[in-house]
Scaffold this motif. Sequence first.
Motif, mmCIF file in Angstrom:
data_model
loop_
_atom_site.group_PDB
_atom_site.id
_atom_site.type_symbol
_atom_site.label_atom_id
_atom_site.label_comp_id
_atom_site.label_asym_id
_atom_site.label_seq_id
_atom_site.Cartn_x
_atom_site.Cartn_y
_atom_site.Cartn_z
ATOM 1 N N LYS A 19 0.835 -1.202 0.000
ATOM 2 C CA LYS A 19 0.000 0.000 0.000
ATOM 3 C C LYS A 19 0.871 1.254 0.000
ATOM 4 C CE LYS A 19 -4.276 1.831 1.907
ATOM 5 N NZ LYS A 19 -5.358 1.651 2.902
ATOM 6 N N PRO A 20 1.255 1.732 -1.176
ATOM 7 C CA PRO A 20 1.975 3.010 -1.242
ATOM 8 C C PRO A 20 1.094 4.162 -0.769
ATOM 9 C CG PRO A 20 2.170 1.776 -3.295
ATOM 10 C CD PRO A 20 1.101 1.109 -2.491
ATOM 11 N N ALA A 21 1.752 5.218 -0.306
ATOM 12 C CA ALA A 21 1.014 6.419 0.095
ATOM 13 C C ALA A 21 0.503 7.175 -1.123
ATOM 14 C CB ALA A 21 1.918 7.330 0.928
ATOM 15 N N LEU A 22 1.273 7.138 -2.218
ATOM 16 C CA LEU A 22 0.925 7.856 -3.449
ATOM 17 C C LEU A 22 1.705 7.221 -4.589
ATOM 18 C CD1 LEU A 22 -0.293 10.364 -4.993
ATOM 19 C CD2 LEU A 22 1.840 11.559 -4.421
ATOM 20 N N ILE A 23 1.072 7.125 -5.758
ATOM 21 C CA ILE A 23 1.768 6.721 -6.972
ATOM 22 C C ILE A 23 1.713 7.864 -7.975
ATOM 23 C CG2 ILE A 23 1.913 5.092 -8.880
ATOM 24 C CD1 ILE A 23 0.532 3.019 -7.145
ATOM 25 N N VAL A 24 2.877 8.342 -8.365
ATOM 26 C CA VAL A 24 2.988 9.309 -9.454
ATOM 27 C C VAL A 24 3.351 8.495 -10.688
ATOM 28 C CG1 VAL A 24 4.111 11.395 -10.300
ATOM 29 C CG2 VAL A 24 3.735 11.086 -7.840
ATOM 30 N N GLY A 25 2.358 8.213 -11.524
ATOM 31 C CA GLY A 25 2.535 7.314 -12.655
ATOM 32 C C GLY A 25 2.529 8.071 -13.972
ATOM 33 N N MET A 26 3.714 8.332 -14.522
ATOM 34 C CA MET A 26 3.822 9.114 -15.747
ATOM 35 C C MET A 26 4.795 8.499 -16.734
ATOM 36 S SD MET A 26 3.848 12.973 -14.172
ATOM 37 C CE MET A 26 2.551 13.516 -13.046
ATOM 38 N N PRO A 27 4.740 7.166 -16.952
ATOM 39 C CA PRO A 27 5.658 6.589 -17.933
ATOM 40 C C PRO A 27 5.385 7.136 -19.331
ATOM 41 C CG PRO A 27 3.999 4.978 -17.303
ATOM 42 C CD PRO A 27 3.856 6.141 -16.367
ATOM 43 N N VAL A 28 6.452 7.355 -20.060
ATOM 44 C CA VAL A 28 6.357 7.890 -21.412
ATOM 45 C C VAL A 28 6.607 6.768 -22.410
ATOM 46 C CG1 VAL A 28 8.810 8.528 -21.400
ATOM 47 C CG2 VAL A 28 7.244 9.681 -22.975
ATOM 48 N N GLY A 29 5.956 6.828 -23.568
ATOM 49 C CA GLY A 29 6.296 5.851 -24.591
ATOM 50 C C GLY A 29 5.109 5.301 -25.341
ATOM 51 N N PHE A 30 5.362 4.207 -26.070
ATOM 52 C CA PHE A 30 4.398 3.678 -27.020
ATOM 53 C C PHE A 30 3.883 2.289 -26.661
ATOM 54 C CE2 PHE A 30 7.140 6.701 -29.167
ATOM 55 C CZ PHE A 30 6.213 7.547 -29.748
ATOM 56 N N VAL A 31 4.638 1.534 -25.869
ATOM 57 C CA VAL A 31 4.229 0.182 -25.505
ATOM 58 C C VAL A 31 3.783 0.174 -24.042
ATOM 59 C CG1 VAL A 31 4.927 -2.229 -25.289
ATOM 60 C CG2 VAL A 31 5.798 -0.842 -27.185
ATOM 61 N N SER A 32 2.496 0.067 -23.837
ATOM 62 C CA SER A 32 1.885 -0.071 -22.511
ATOM 63 C C SER A 32 1.928 1.190 -21.654
ATOM 64 C CB SER A 32 2.523 -1.226 -21.724
ATOM 65 O OG SER A 32 2.336 -2.452 -22.400
ATOM 66 N N ALA A 33 2.446 2.301 -22.170
ATOM 67 C CA ALA A 33 2.516 3.513 -21.354
ATOM 68 C C ALA A 33 1.114 4.025 -21.025
ATOM 69 C CB ALA A 33 3.323 4.588 -22.060
ATOM 70 N N ALA A 34 0.303 4.255 -22.051
ATOM 71 C CA ALA A 34 -1.059 4.746 -21.820
ATOM 72 C C ALA A 34 -1.879 3.726 -21.044
ATOM 73 C CB ALA A 34 -1.730 5.066 -23.149
ATOM 74 N N GLU A 35 -1.704 2.447 -21.388
ATOM 75 C CA GLU A 35 -2.507 1.396 -20.758
ATOM 76 C C GLU A 35 -2.177 1.259 -19.272
ATOM 77 O OE1 GLU A 35 -2.201 0.533 -25.135
ATOM 78 O OE2 GLU A 35 -0.815 1.196 -23.549
ATOM 79 N N SER A 36 -0.907 1.402 -18.913
ATOM 80 C CA SER A 36 -0.531 1.274 -17.498
ATOM 81 C C SER A 36 -1.128 2.413 -16.676
ATOM 82 C CB SER A 36 0.990 1.250 -17.353
ATOM 83 O OG SER A 36 1.577 2.479 -17.724
ATOM 84 N N LYS A 37 -1.189 3.592 -17.274
ATOM 85 C CA LYS A 37 -1.781 4.732 -16.557
ATOM 86 C C LYS A 37 -3.293 4.596 -16.456
ATOM 87 C CE LYS A 37 0.877 7.386 -19.220
ATOM 88 N NZ LYS A 37 1.520 8.557 -19.842
#
Length: 222
Positions: free
Chosen positions: A162-180
């Motif tokens: 249980k993280p306190a906060l996730i700052v999720g901003m991966p950049v790219g073309f493979v799974s970047a949008a999907e992971s966010k």
Amino acid sequence: MTQNIKTEQLTQAGQQIEHDSFAIVDREAGAHHYTGAQWQVVRRMIHATADFEFNGLAEFSDDAVEAGIAAILNGAPIIADVEMICVGLSKPRLAHFGMHTHQFIADDDVIADAKRVNSTRAVQAMRKAARLDLLNGGIVAVGNAPTALLEVLRLIEEEGVKPALIVGMPVGFVSAAESKDALSASKNIPWLITRGRKGGSTLVVAALHAILSLAESRQQNG
């Protein structure tokens, strides 16, 4: 309003340039739907990239900023997917709150584990962070590797971290949008994302610096 000391630029000239830049962002950004605290995060992201599309691409869970402030005031660790985030964060600002950064992407054991099971170093790095009990109560900062973000989500779902906060901003073309997209569907963990393919370590650093500044203001004003 009390001026921040630890999370401002160190010289008066630097402070003036930054404040003037923020004023330009405020003037040119146009309408937005963010709260006052959220906008301080978004405008710093725009300031860091000169990209006004983040007015709209940045999204927050309702409790993200407050969760980030609370974690910072508690001296939470920051677990990054890549070293660039750790290097980009201001050491004096982190030291003020007793915070430390961690990244394991280049560790020998992480590389060996990734080769052994044919996964990515980012996955194994987050597994190592979990073994070291850094994720519970920590701030997870992902700017490069979607697989790191997806692994943290798996650890939350399957192993109860249980993280306190996730700052999720991966950049790219493979799974970047999907992971966010997957992170934004999370109901139990506060999160901050950028929709779509855009992201990167620079944005993560900017967002965290903004929350550090908000935390100092909270600290000073009680």
